[in-house]
Enzyme design. Structure first.
Site, PDB file in Angstrom:
ATOM      1  N   ASP A  10       0.862  -1.173   0.000  1.00  0.00           N
ATOM      2  CA  ASP A  10       0.000   0.000   0.000  1.00  0.00           C
ATOM      3  C   ASP A  10       0.906   1.233   0.000  1.00  0.00           C
ATOM      4  O   ASP A  10       1.698   1.427   0.933  1.00  0.00           O
ATOM      5  CB  ASP A  10      -0.867  -0.037   1.259  1.00  0.00           C
ATOM      6  CG  ASP A  10      -1.792   1.142   1.423  1.00  0.00           C
ATOM      7  OD1 ASP A  10      -1.643   2.156   0.700  1.00  0.00           O
ATOM      8  OD2 ASP A  10      -2.670   1.065   2.298  1.00  0.00           O
ATOM      9  N   ILE A  11       0.802   2.040  -1.030  1.00  0.00           N
ATOM     10  CA  ILE A  11       1.687   3.196  -1.132  1.00  0.00           C
ATOM     11  C   ILE A  11       1.523   4.160   0.045  1.00  0.00           C
ATOM     12  O   ILE A  11       2.465   4.831   0.440  1.00  0.00           O
ATOM     13  CB  ILE A  11       1.514   3.927  -2.485  1.00  0.00           C
ATOM     14  CG1 ILE A  11       2.720   4.843  -2.746  1.00  0.00           C
ATOM     15  CG2 ILE A  11       0.181   4.663  -2.544  1.00  0.00           C
ATOM     16  CD1 ILE A  11       2.869   5.277  -4.170  1.00  0.00           C
ATOM     17  N   GLY A  32      -8.915   5.418  -7.044  1.00  0.00           N
ATOM     18  CA  GLY A  32      -7.641   4.705  -7.134  1.00  0.00           C
ATOM     19  C   GLY A  32      -6.611   5.201  -6.140  1.00  0.00           C
ATOM     20  O   GLY A  32      -6.910   5.472  -4.979  1.00  0.00           O
ATOM     21  N   VAL A  33      -5.370   5.326  -6.604  1.00  0.00           N
ATOM     22  CA  VAL A  33      -4.262   5.793  -5.759  1.00  0.00           C
ATOM     23  C   VAL A  33      -4.578   7.179  -5.188  1.00  0.00           C
ATOM     24  O   VAL A  33      -4.351   7.441  -4.005  1.00  0.00           O
ATOM     25  CB  VAL A  33      -2.944   5.835  -6.571  1.00  0.00           C
ATOM     26  CG1 VAL A  33      -1.836   6.535  -5.810  1.00  0.00           C
ATOM     27  CG2 VAL A  33      -2.512   4.430  -6.954  1.00  0.00           C
ATOM     28  N   ASP A  34      -5.116   8.048  -6.026  1.00  0.00           N
ATOM     29  CA  ASP A  34      -5.442   9.421  -5.613  1.00  0.00           C
ATOM     30  C   ASP A  34      -6.395   9.414  -4.414  1.00  0.00           C
ATOM     31  O   ASP A  34      -6.141  10.076  -3.399  1.00  0.00           O
ATOM     32  CB  ASP A  34      -6.057  10.160  -6.801  1.00  0.00           C
ATOM     33  CG  ASP A  34      -6.145  11.663  -6.614  1.00  0.00           C
ATOM     34  OD1 ASP A  34      -5.451  12.216  -5.752  1.00  0.00           O
ATOM     35  OD2 ASP A  34      -6.901  12.291  -7.378  1.00  0.00           O
ATOM     36  N   SER A 115      -0.693   6.000 -14.453  1.00  0.00           N
ATOM     37  CA  SER A 115      -1.585   5.783 -15.602  1.00  0.00           C
ATOM     38  C   SER A 115      -1.980   4.331 -15.825  1.00  0.00           C
ATOM     39  O   SER A 115      -2.748   4.035 -16.744  1.00  0.00           O
ATOM     40  CB  SER A 115      -0.999   6.354 -16.902  1.00  0.00           C
ATOM     41  OG  SER A 115      -0.976   7.761 -16.842  1.00  0.00           O
ATOM     42  N   GLY A 117      -3.839   2.395 -13.978  1.00  0.00           N
ATOM     43  CA  GLY A 117      -5.144   2.034 -13.431  1.00  0.00           C
ATOM     44  C   GLY A 117      -6.260   2.454 -14.365  1.00  0.00           C
ATOM     45  O   GLY A 117      -6.316   2.026 -15.520  1.00  0.00           O
ATOM     46  N   TYR A 119      -6.666   5.015 -16.035  1.00  0.00           N
ATOM     47  CA  TYR A 119      -6.251   5.711 -17.258  1.00  0.00           C
ATOM     48  C   TYR A 119      -5.869   4.734 -18.365  1.00  0.00           C
ATOM     49  O   TYR A 119      -5.596   5.144 -19.486  1.00  0.00           O
ATOM     50  CB  TYR A 119      -5.120   6.689 -16.971  1.00  0.00           C
ATOM     51  CG  TYR A 119      -5.598   8.000 -16.350  1.00  0.00           C
ATOM     52  CD1 TYR A 119      -6.842   8.115 -15.725  1.00  0.00           C
ATOM     53  CD2 TYR A 119      -4.813   9.123 -16.387  1.00  0.00           C
ATOM     54  CE1 TYR A 119      -7.268   9.304 -15.168  1.00  0.00           C
ATOM     55  CE2 TYR A 119      -5.227  10.330 -15.836  1.00  0.00           C
ATOM     56  CZ  TYR A 119      -6.457  10.407 -15.224  1.00  0.00           C
ATOM     57  OH  TYR A 119      -6.875  11.593 -14.682  1.00  0.00           O
TER      58      TYR A 119
END
Length: 165
Positions: A10-11, A32-34, A115, A117, A119
């Site tokens: 997990d980032i 997502g990550v964001d 990009s 995910g 994108y």
């Protein structure tokens, strides 16, 4: 020489100076990550995004905010291109993130596969762009981690690292 590694995890929990957020142009949080970074880091990240990026951020560019409640001191935000799109913008994301990290004095940085995910960038090419760019772009960053979200992605990143210069 920069040490580039692949890690599964997990980032938002990486113990580094800065984590990279694969953001959208509006810079107001998302999925997502964001979304994960904004949720884990708390309101301070959004407030800093609004203050620093009132008009958002262009694709291929990068900027930073506080890490809020994260263990990382900073979040480096970058907007990747949608696929199909200009691969040079994907490479620019990694280059710009390293430049921002240098300006902050960050020596350890954790990156997602930008990009790859929603994108839609093909995972193999996204991993190769990350590995090659992180290894070849001049920077003072001593450790760059590419954080894979699952075992399949980890294997792709490891293969890209083995194939990159």
């Amino acid at each position: 020489m920069r040490h580039v590694t692949a890690v599964l995890g997990d980032i938002t929990t990486q113990e580094v100076d800065a984590i990279v957020n694969a953001a959208n142009n509006r810079m107001r949080g998302g999925g997502g990550v964001d979304g994960a970074i904004h949720r884990a880091g708390g309101r301070a990240i959004l407030d800093d995004c609004v203050a620093r990026f009132p008009d958002g951020l262009a694709t291929g560019e990068a900027g930073w905010t506080t890490g809020g409640l994260l263990s990382a001191r900073w979040v480096i935000h970058t907007v990747g291109p949608r696929h199909p799109g200009d691969r040079s913008l994907l490479v620019s994301c990694y280059q710009q993130c390293l430049a921002v990290a240098d300006s902050l004095g960050a020596s350890t940085v954790a990156f997602p596969l930008i990009s790859a995910g929603v994108y839609g960038w093909p995972l193999d090419d996204a991993a190769l762009a990350a590995a090659t760019t992180l290894r070849t772009t001049p920077s003072s960053v001593t450790e760059a981690r590419i954080v894979a979200f699952d075992r399949a992605a980890l294997e792709v990143v490891e293969a890209a690292l083995a194939a990159s210069p």
